[in-house]
Write a protein that holds these residues in place. Structure first.
Motif, PDB file in Angstrom:
ATOM      1  N   ALA A 454       0.839  -1.193   0.000  1.00 25.05           N
ATOM      2  CA  ALA A 454       0.000   0.000   0.000  1.00 25.05           C
ATOM      3  C   ALA A 454       0.876   1.246   0.000  1.00 25.05           C
ATOM      4  O   ALA A 454       1.921   1.300   0.641  1.00 25.05           O
ATOM      5  CB  ALA A 454      -0.909  -0.015   1.222  1.00 25.05           C
ATOM      6  N   LEU A 455       0.429   2.270  -0.731  1.00 22.24           N
ATOM      7  CA  LEU A 455       1.161   3.523  -0.803  1.00 22.24           C
ATOM      8  C   LEU A 455       0.630   4.498   0.244  1.00 22.24           C
ATOM      9  O   LEU A 455      -0.583   4.688   0.363  1.00 22.24           O
ATOM     10  CB  LEU A 455       1.007   4.146  -2.195  1.00 22.24           C
ATOM     11  CG  LEU A 455       2.026   3.741  -3.259  1.00 22.24           C
ATOM     12  CD1 LEU A 455       1.643   4.357  -4.594  1.00 22.24           C
ATOM     13  CD2 LEU A 455       3.427   4.156  -2.868  1.00 22.24           C
ATOM     14  N   ASP A 456       1.515   5.095   0.987  1.00 22.17           N
ATOM     15  CA  ASP A 456       1.154   6.147   1.927  1.00 22.17           C
ATOM     16  C   ASP A 456       1.278   7.464   1.182  1.00 22.17           C
ATOM     17  O   ASP A 456       2.386   7.953   0.946  1.00 22.17           O
ATOM     18  CB  ASP A 456       2.078   6.099   3.144  1.00 22.17           C
ATOM     19  CG  ASP A 456       1.684   7.113   4.204  1.00 22.17           C
ATOM     20  OD1 ASP A 456       0.608   7.723   4.053  1.00 22.17           O
ATOM     21  OD2 ASP A 456       2.446   7.302   5.166  1.00 22.17           O
ATOM     22  N   ALA A 457       0.147   8.043   0.767  1.00 19.46           N
ATOM     23  CA  ALA A 457       0.170   9.244  -0.067  1.00 19.46           C
ATOM     24  C   ALA A 457      -0.930  10.196   0.368  1.00 19.46           C
ATOM     25  O   ALA A 457      -1.968   9.779   0.877  1.00 19.46           O
ATOM     26  CB  ALA A 457       0.003   8.878  -1.535  1.00 19.46           C
ATOM     27  N   GLU A 458      -0.697  11.495   0.168  1.00 13.68           N
ATOM     28  CA  GLU A 458      -1.715  12.504   0.437  1.00 13.68           C
ATOM     29  C   GLU A 458      -1.693  13.548  -0.672  1.00 13.68           C
ATOM     30  O   GLU A 458      -0.635  13.878  -1.233  1.00 13.68           O
ATOM     31  CB  GLU A 458      -1.486  13.162   1.800  1.00 13.68           C
ATOM     32  CG  GLU A 458      -0.122  13.807   1.985  1.00 13.68           C
ATOM     33  CD  GLU A 458       0.026  14.470   3.345  1.00 13.68           C
ATOM     34  OE1 GLU A 458      -1.013  14.755   3.968  1.00 13.68           O
ATOM     35  OE2 GLU A 458       1.162  14.705   3.771  1.00 13.68           O
ATOM     36  N   LEU A 459      -2.872  14.064  -0.999  1.00 16.33           N
ATOM     37  CA  LEU A 459      -3.042  15.028  -2.080  1.00 16.33           C
ATOM     38  C   LEU A 459      -3.724  16.258  -1.503  1.00 16.33           C
ATOM     39  O   LEU A 459      -4.845  16.175  -0.984  1.00 16.33           O
ATOM     40  CB  LEU A 459      -3.895  14.394  -3.190  1.00 16.33           C
ATOM     41  CG  LEU A 459      -4.108  15.174  -4.472  1.00 16.33           C
ATOM     42  CD1 LEU A 459      -2.785  15.470  -5.174  1.00 16.33           C
ATOM     43  CD2 LEU A 459      -5.025  14.394  -5.408  1.00 16.33           C
ATOM     44  N   PHE A 460      -3.065  17.426  -1.584  1.00 18.64           N
ATOM     45  CA  PHE A 460      -3.608  18.632  -0.954  1.00 18.64           C
ATOM     46  C   PHE A 460      -3.129  19.888  -1.691  1.00 18.64           C
ATOM     47  O   PHE A 460      -2.051  19.872  -2.294  1.00 18.64           O
ATOM     48  CB  PHE A 460      -3.164  18.690   0.515  1.00 18.64           C
ATOM     49  CG  PHE A 460      -1.658  18.755   0.688  1.00 18.64           C
ATOM     50  CD1 PHE A 460      -0.993  19.985   0.788  1.00 18.64           C
ATOM     51  CD2 PHE A 460      -0.896  17.596   0.728  1.00 18.64           C
ATOM     52  CE1 PHE A 460       0.400  20.046   0.926  1.00 18.64           C
ATOM     53  CE2 PHE A 460       0.491  17.651   0.872  1.00 18.64           C
ATOM     54  CZ  PHE A 460       1.133  18.875   0.973  1.00 18.64           C
ATOM     55  N   PRO A 461      -3.920  20.958  -1.714  1.00 16.53           N
ATOM     56  CA  PRO A 461      -5.324  20.992  -1.305  1.00 16.53           C
ATOM     57  C   PRO A 461      -6.187  20.232  -2.297  1.00 16.53           C
ATOM     58  O   PRO A 461      -5.838  20.121  -3.469  1.00 16.53           O
ATOM     59  CB  PRO A 461      -5.658  22.480  -1.313  1.00 16.53           C
ATOM     60  CG  PRO A 461      -4.736  23.047  -2.349  1.00 16.53           C
ATOM     61  CD  PRO A 461      -3.463  22.266  -2.238  1.00 16.53           C
ATOM     62  N   ASN A 462      -7.306  19.769  -1.822  1.00 14.94           N
ATOM     63  CA  ASN A 462      -8.232  19.000  -2.656  1.00 14.94           C
ATOM     64  C   ASN A 462      -9.630  19.147  -2.071  1.00 14.94           C
ATOM     65  O   ASN A 462      -9.892  18.638  -0.976  1.00 14.94           O
ATOM     66  CB  ASN A 462      -7.827  17.526  -2.679  1.00 14.94           C
ATOM     67  CG  ASN A 462      -8.622  16.709  -3.668  1.00 14.94           C
ATOM     68  OD1 ASN A 462      -9.362  17.251  -4.490  1.00 14.94           O
ATOM     69  ND2 ASN A 462      -8.482  15.389  -3.587  1.00 14.94           N
ATOM     70  N   PRO A 463     -10.480  19.939  -2.751  1.00 17.06           N
ATOM     71  CA  PRO A 463     -10.395  20.509  -4.100  1.00 17.06           C
ATOM     72  C   PRO A 463      -9.374  21.638  -4.198  1.00 17.06           C
ATOM     73  O   PRO A 463      -8.916  22.168  -3.185  1.00 17.06           O
ATOM     74  CB  PRO A 463     -11.803  21.028  -4.359  1.00 17.06           C
ATOM     75  CG  PRO A 463     -12.654  20.469  -3.267  1.00 17.06           C
ATOM     76  CD  PRO A 463     -11.779  20.194  -2.126  1.00 17.06           C
TER      77      PRO A 463
END
Length: 533
Positions: A454-463
């Protein structure tokens, strides 16, 4: 359950013929229990009084909850003479639409389902290889219906098997032959709309055979997914140019009277789903707070349409004649009006569309947009839904295979909406697993030797209105790749690469809407949603 006594009576009598009780087996190796009937009806016995698809399964009777009431495939198309032909079933009113076996078989004698596990097959193969097999320990393998004989004495293939002794005309477990099934547990069943013993339900029926598998896996990423594979056999002399198959369902999230339908067209494989209309699924049948959601995907090919209809006899209600089944399979209402965006979907003059309620009620990020739930102006709380294939050709003698997946998810955040967000995450994993060629298990796999981590990832800002940052773990210094994909599955920017742990995404030149950020790092992969406002 919720269906009326009237439907109970219809389930038994058609044209003066009393139906025998049909065989049922339950798929139960995952987190759910899914009864499968010999004629292909999902989650029900012949009385239509069973609870349905139980999720999550439990041995405690008072704790049992059901996420879907019943389902069945529909089929329709015009033959070369222009005659509309239909095969379908809902609750048996007007007569059952399908019968066990193949066309020309003595249907009553084929009233059976065959349930088997991968572990049982593996043990049989090992015992056979070392010469210690005791065939009495393998009754399903012994009785596997590889072939059947029609009432006219014609032998036809039926259930798939692995032909170890290279004799294609004979299934012989004594020579090492064994069932060929997908998943860790499977149920094989076969049915037709052209019974040998009585008239079919529809005067202009298709006359097709369906050989089917319901199956599931034990690995954690797939134990909440029910797979349904259908081999549809056109054994007639008719050919079709607009043949369509649809998965029809009456989903009930516990209490059947407070559910909404939605569609997600943002992935490479569109999904329709049912979720609770509020934060609490009330009554003794209900799931209580933070109720779950259930979705359906066509994973063998891109789907064409997703529509609902009401449980009444209005123009947007229950189908009544052959043409209305055909219209629903092609994203149209009973009067032939195409599904339109907005309101209840029958808004004349609005833009035409193929999927109902495609908006976002704030499922994942709390931002509401588009056409959904309460903005639907008339969406009923106990509707039926249908996910259809592309209209396509089907020649005389041709067989086509279609595979659906039913996904179940529950999250205990964001009230009723968080479960839809979790359902979409499961959808992304299933899509990535399918794109990998179904290699191994769990779902996200890029190697044939080991499942991806599993990948530990975060996407920000979103939206976001312009830019966003994707930050992820890359302790091994692998080359990471980022692809940005639109809802049609097209790349909207050149792939980015780095050996670091961060990507910067620039969406300033892109239209507002939803995008997929596909991240690959070494043998790991994840797909994340990104909304541009």
């Amino acid at each position: 359950m919720k269906k009326s006594t009237l439907l109970f009576c219809f389930a038994f009598v058609f044209g003066g013929v009393l139906f025998a009780q049909q065989a049922v087996a339950t798929l139960d190796i995952g987190n759910f229990e899914a009864p499968i009937r010999a004629d292909g009806q999902l989650f029900q016995d012949q009385t239509y009084q069973l609870g349905g698809l139980e999720w999550p399964k439990t041995a405690v009777a008072v704790d049992k909850r059901y996420i879907s009431y019943t389902g069945q495939i529909w089929m329709a198309g015009h033959d070369q003479q222009g005659t509309l032909r239909v095969a379908a079933n809902e609750y048996g009113q007007g007569g059952e639409g399908y019968f066990p076996g193949r066309a020309g078989f003595a249907n009553a004698s084929w009233n059976n389902v065959w349930k088997i596990s991968k572990a049982e097959i593996d043990q049989f193969r090992a015992d056979f290889a070392n010469g210690t097999v005791n065939f009495t320990n393998y009754p399903v393998i012994q009785s596997w219906p590889a072939f059947g004989t029609t009432t006219l004495g014609v032998v036809k293939a039926y259930a798939p098997y692995v032909n170890v002794d290279n004799n294609p005309a004979d299934y012989n477990p004594s020579a090492g032959d064994y069932p060929d099934v997908p998943g860790d547990q499977a149920i094989f069943f076969g049915f037709t709309d052209n019974p040998a013993s009585q008239a079919p339900r529809f005067a202009n029926n298709l006359g097709f055979d369906v050989l089917a598998m319901a199956y599931s896996y034990t690995c954690s990423d797939l134990e909440d997914v029910l797979f349904l594979r259908y081999d549809i056999i056109n054994g007639t002399t008719n050919s079709y140019t607009d043949f369509t198959v649809g998965m029809w369902q009456d989903n009930d999230i516990g209490n059947p009277n407070d559910d909404y339908m939605g569609s997600d067209t943002t992935s490479l494989r569109s999904m329709i789903y049912t979720y609770n209309s509020d934060a609490n699924d009330e009554t003794a049948l209900g799931y209580g707070l933070n109720p779950p959601a259930v979705g359906t995907m066509l994973i063998s090919e891109p789907s064409y349409s997703g529509i609902y209809y009401k449980n009444d006899f209005s123009v947007t209600g229950n189908p009544t004649v052959d043409s209305t089944y055909y219209h629903y399979l092609n994203a149209s209402w009973k009067d032939g009006t195409h599904l339109n965006y907005g309101g209840d979907g029958h808004a004349l003059g609005a833009a035409s569309c193929n999927f109902a309620f495609t908006g976002d009620a704030g499922f994942c990020v709390g931002v509401q947009s588009g056409w959904y739930g309460l903005t639907g102006g008339g969406q009923p709380l106990d509707s039926r839904i249908l996910l259809s294939t592309q209209p396509q050709s089907l020649a005389a003698g041709e067989t086509k295979q279609f595979t659906y997946a039913i996904l179940m998810a529950r999250d205990f955040v964001n009230d009723n909406l968080g479960s839809v967000c979790k359902l979409k995450t499961l959808q992304d994993s299933l899509t990535a697993w399918e794109a990998s060629g179904y290699r191994n298990c769990p779902s996200v796999v890029t190697s044939t030797t080991a499942p991806a981590a599993a990948l530990d990832a975060e996407l920000f800002p979103n939206p976001t209105q312009a830019t966003s940052t994707l930050r992820f773990e890359n302790t091994g210094g692998h080359t990471a790749m980022l692809e940005l994909i639109d809802v049609q599955g097209r790349r909207v920017a050149a792939p980015q690469h780095t050996s670091g742990h961060q990507f910067e995404l620039d969406l300033t030149g892109l239209a507002q809407g939803l995008y997929l950020a596909k991240l690959s790092v070494g043998n790991s992969q994840t797909v994340m949603r990104l909304q541009k406002q």
